[in-house]
Design a protein around this motif. Structure first.
Motif, PDB file in Angstrom:
ATOM      1  N   CYS A  65       8.303  20.790  -4.892  1.00 48.37           N
ATOM      2  CA  CYS A  65       7.964  20.833  -6.311  1.00 48.37           C
ATOM      3  C   CYS A  65       7.848  19.407  -6.832  1.00 48.37           C
ATOM      4  O   CYS A  65       6.913  19.066  -7.553  1.00 48.37           O
ATOM      5  N   ASN A  66       8.813  18.574  -6.428  1.00 46.91           N
ATOM      6  CA  ASN A  66       8.801  17.185  -6.869  1.00 46.91           C
ATOM      7  C   ASN A  66       8.375  16.319  -5.698  1.00 46.91           C
ATOM      8  O   ASN A  66       9.114  16.141  -4.744  1.00 46.91           O
ATOM      9  N   ASN A  67       7.168  15.795  -5.786  1.00 48.18           N
ATOM     10  CA  ASN A  67       6.637  15.030  -4.663  1.00 48.18           C
ATOM     11  C   ASN A  67       6.705  13.529  -4.863  1.00 48.18           C
ATOM     12  O   ASN A  67       5.993  12.787  -4.197  1.00 48.18           O
ATOM     13  N   ILE A 103       2.546  14.986  -9.989  1.00 52.20           N
ATOM     14  CA  ILE A 103       3.259  14.638  -8.761  1.00 52.20           C
ATOM     15  C   ILE A 103       4.600  15.363  -8.754  1.00 52.20           C
ATOM     16  O   ILE A 103       5.048  15.879  -7.736  1.00 52.20           O
ATOM     17  N   ASN A 104       5.243  15.407  -9.941  1.00 51.64           N
ATOM     18  CA  ASN A 104       6.530  16.093 -10.040  1.00 51.64           C
ATOM     19  C   ASN A 104       6.341  17.386 -10.805  1.00 51.64           C
ATOM     20  O   ASN A 104       6.126  17.390 -12.008  1.00 51.64           O
ATOM     21  N   ASN A 105       6.437  18.517 -10.085  1.00 47.33           N
ATOM     22  CA  ASN A 105       6.215  19.811 -10.723  1.00 47.33           C
ATOM     23  C   ASN A 105       7.480  20.635 -10.814  1.00 47.33           C
ATOM     24  O   ASN A 105       7.419  21.861 -10.878  1.00 47.33           O
ATOM     25  N   GLU A 106       8.633  19.958 -10.783  1.00 46.32           N
ATOM     26  CA  GLU A 106       9.901  20.687 -10.751  1.00 46.32           C
ATOM     27  C   GLU A 106      10.083  21.627 -11.925  1.00 46.32           C
ATOM     28  O   GLU A 106      10.622  22.704 -11.790  1.00 46.32           O
ATOM     29  N   ILE A 129       6.549  25.517  -4.892  1.00 47.91           N
ATOM     30  CA  ILE A 129       6.253  25.739  -6.302  1.00 47.91           C
ATOM     31  C   ILE A 129       5.977  27.224  -6.573  1.00 47.91           C
ATOM     32  O   ILE A 129       6.333  27.744  -7.628  1.00 47.91           O
TER      33      ILE A 129
END
Lengths: 344, 423
Positions: free
Chosen positions: A102-104, B111-114, B165
């Motif tokens: 999710c966090n790349n 980039i950050n899809n948390e 995700i």
């Protein structure tokens, strides 16, 4: 200022090409290719298609019980291939886990580190007082960067990573599963990608150089037209009206990966292996490695200068240190400082 | 109608002898609903470029979403998830539908899809909150229903198991909405690859305990519906392809599809993809069930949680069965008990008051007695003083003048009188 004279008799130095060929046949060569892209982009299938053999297994998650990787792993696999007496030690470096979380943030760090480490290892071998006759070249010669078909162009992650990758290696952007795009969509996508690369000043291989003659320039410009390569890979051989064809069979048609109307696969393969293979290796050595080497040695010199200044300031000249100072003209031995790795 | 007339719970089943006509009720409901029109709210979630707008335009055969405009490259990357909604009033055979499609641009693009799921969940819950507030109003004649009836989640056709995700999003939302995952861009996968991919997805979904919307048949459905439902279920998750463009086939007919150098994939060909099944489930057979589940199950669960967390306590007395005779009896008994209680209370009060008065009187009696005693002692003292005086007077002056004697006597007399008259 040398004038070209055509020799009147046959001297015979043109056989150097054959002599080199024979040497090459004996020695073989190394080719190292790194694959960077999220899982499910078609990396393994593509590289297996290019080399027409099952070189790497897909590292994608196959069962629900498998845990999603938390970091990017670097998995080099080396095999020796042989064709018409020519041996190549082919190393394919896969990067499972890249872009899968999710966090790349920072998922590119292990990749950049690996590439720089190979340069560092080569530099170390070069600097040894007793060098091996032929240094084992593990430097990455080409990076296939896999783009996501369908997005309007480059994604934020692509921009970040491409900026960094193009500084350390030859990057070749590809779209591996391009069978989801119509020809029109491909053209639009390529145009967007080129626009965005120009905007972000991302320079991909092939590079223009002053030694290029007209032929080279034409070839390079035709390659540049195609970038990113929209390819379809397949390890399966299917039967199309009696002829075996490497491709994919859908309910609405059969894709032949070697058909230039269907995909850029042939262009990519020829570019990679038939026309620019030696150039890739050379450019890696001359451009990327030299850049790395220069920056490394400059850093070492700076560190030594700092150390010397510190020692002088501390007072007293130590003989050992003086020797060291004069020896700084020669290249130092031992492990190289790890600082450059931090600037990723 | 069943002919048993059992007395279970006091409700009897009766058999009818002729046609009465209340079986026409569903038609009345139908006519009223058609007059009123329906509303349906759909949310689409997936990364950009995966085909969300195209699919919606294809499903409803209407350009609900216009073409994406070409924006020049910018240094600013997309930040966060936007929630945008498009409404359209469409009509088919006299039935009016107010369709609202909620888009979520930006999901999965950073980039950050948390926390990409968070704005989406907040939006869904705020719609529940809005409905809850309307329900609690004094005047509830006009309630507008903006609740999300279903979320279509677009899965990338990777061929591997679900990505981080995907799992994160579905786990966060599956108890709040009807989740319909679909495989986007199904033209990338061969039939065999698709089979394996669907199996992997379902395995992942089961492994993580994610609940997705599935058509279920109960005992009231006829055999045709049961078969239809089973067929739909066998294709879940649907692998779809969308297209707004028409292409010409070899035989001259024009169909919606995508033209490739190697062939044409047709949107409405069940051999090519599951679009037909998706449309069937979403619009033709299960739209009502989606709305129903949203209202009766998902919304109710949310409401319960919310009210409990706000401190409401459940009063279970409202659930007891209502029987008038029993009710009267209970009331009478309650009344009697009440009267008895009142009686007892009153007598207790009476007793208490009597006691109080008594003690008061006693107290005053004692006081008076004490006073009487006091006065008596005073009187005695005065008497003895007077006697002393008298004796002294007699002793000191023998030849008493009759006037002195006379004057002395009445004073004592009057004194005596005074003292005793006071009593």
């Amino acid at each position: 200022m040398s004038s070209q004279n055509e020799t009147q008799e046959y001297v015979g130095f043109d056989t150097i090409t054959q002599q080199m060929e024979r040497k090459f046949l004996k020695r073989g060569f190394n080719l190292n290719v790194i694959l960077v892209g999220e899982s499910g982009m078609g990396k393994s299938t593509l590289i297996n298609s290019i080399f027409a053999s099952h070189l790497v297994d897909s590292m994608g998650r196959r069962t629900a019980q498998e845990v999603i990787r938390k970091t990017t792993e670097i998995t080099p696999v080396t095999q020796t291939l042989e064709e018409k007496g020519v041996h190549v030690r082919l190393t394919i470096i896969d990067t499972p886990g890249y872009g899968d979380q999710c966090n790349n943030e920072g998922c590119w760090v292990p990749v950049i580190k690996y590439i720089k480490d190979q340069h560092a290892a080569y530099l170390e071998s070069e600097l040894k007082p007793q060098r091996a006759r032929v240094i084992n070249d593990t430097r990455v010669h080409a990076c296939l960067y896999f783009l996501n078909p369908g997005s309007r162009g480059l994604r934020p992650l692509d921009v970040e990573v491409l900026k960094r990758l193009t500084e350390v290696t030859n990057v070749i952007p590809v779209i591996a599963k391009s069978d989801s795009m119509t020809l029109e969509e491909r053209t639009t996508f390529k145009r967007h990608v080129k626009e965005e690369m120009a905007f972000h000043r991302i320079v991909v291989y092939p590079y223009a150089s002053e030694d290029d003659n007209d032929e080279d320039r034409m070839l390079n410009s035709s390659i540049k037209e195609l970038v990113p390569f929209a390819v379809v890979g397949s390890e399966e051989v299917i039967d199309v009206d009696g002829t075996p064809v490497r491709g994919r069979r859908h309910g609405w048609g059969v894709i032949n990966i070697f058909d230039e109307a269907h995909s850029d696969f042939v262009h990519l393969r020829n570019f990679l292996l038939r026309t620019h293979l030696s150039d890739l290796i050379e450019v890696t050595a001359q451009r990327h490695y030299e850049q790395f080497r220069t920056s490394q040695l400059r850093q070492i010199k700076e560190i030594r200068a700092q150390q010397a200044a510190a020692a002088a300031a501390a007072g007293g000249s130590m003989p050992g240190h003086q020797i060291q100072q004069s020896a700084s003209q020669q290249m130092p031995t031992g492990p190289l400082p790890q600082q450059p790795m931090a600037q990723v | 109608m069943k002919s048993t007339s059992g007395n279970a719970g006091g409700v009897q089943k009766k058999k009818m002898n002729g046609y009465v006509g209340f079986s026409n009720y569903p038609n009345q409901v139908h006519r009223r609903s058609v007059k009123r029109g329906f509303s349906f709210t759909l949310m689409i979630v997936g990364e950009s470029g995966i085909g969300k707008s195209t699919l919606i335009n294809t499903l409803f055969d209407n350009k609900i979403f216009p073409d994406h405009e070409e924006s020049p490259p910018s240094a600013e990357p997309v930040k966060g998830v936007d929630i945008t909604s498009m409404s359209a009033d469409i009509q088919e055979s006299g039935v009016k539908l107010r369709l609202t499609v909620v888009d979520t641009p930006g999901f999965g693009d950073s980039i950050n899809n948390e926390d990409a799921w968070q704005p989406i969940l907040e939006n869904i819950e705020s719609r529940f909150d809005a409905y809850l507030a309307q329900e609690n109003r004094v005047n509830r004649s006009k309630i507008s229903d903006n609740r999300i009836d279903s979320v279509i989640y677009f899965i990338k056709p990777t061929g591997h198991c679900l990505r981080a995700i995907d799992i994160e999003f579905m786990k966060r939302l599956h108890t709040k909405v009807n989740l319909i995952p679909i495989i986007a861009k199904a033209d990338t996968l061969t039939a065999r690859e698709l089979e394996l991919f669907k199996a992997k997805i379902l395995a992942d979904i089961n492994y993580h305990g994610i609940q997705i919307f599935k058509p279920v048949s109960d005992e009231f459905d006829d055999s045709e519906t049961v078969t239809d439902n089973r067929e739909i279920l066998s294709k879940i998750p649907f692998a779809v392809v969308g297209s707004e463009k028409y292409v010409d086939r070899e035989d001259g007919t024009s169909v919606r599809g995508r033209r490739y150098p190697w062939g044409i994939i047709e949107v409405e060909n069940e051999q090519h993809n599951d679009f037909i099944k998706l449309r069937q489930m979403l619009l033709r057979t299960h739209m009502e069930e989606l709305k129903d589940t949203t209202d009766m199950v998902l919304y109710e669960n949310y409401r319960t949680q919310k009210l409990l967390s706000m401190g409401h306590v459940q009063d279970n007395n409202v659930f007891r069965e209502f029987n008038p005779l029993v009710q009267l009896e209970e009331e009478r008994r309650a009344h009697e008990a009440k009267m008895q209680k009142m009686e007892a209370e009153m007598s207790a009060v009476f007793q208490q008051k009597v006691q109080e008065k008594e003690s008061k009187l006693k107290q005053s009696e004692e006081e008076l007695y004490a006073r009487h005693k006091e006065m008596k002692t005073v009187l005695e003292k005065q008497r003895s003083e007077l006697d002393d005086k008298k004796k002294r007077a007699e002793a000191s002056a023998r030849p008493i003048t009759p006037m002195e004697h006379h004057s002395a006597a009445p004073t004592t007399k009057s004194k005596k009188k005074n003292i005793f008259s006071g009593f």
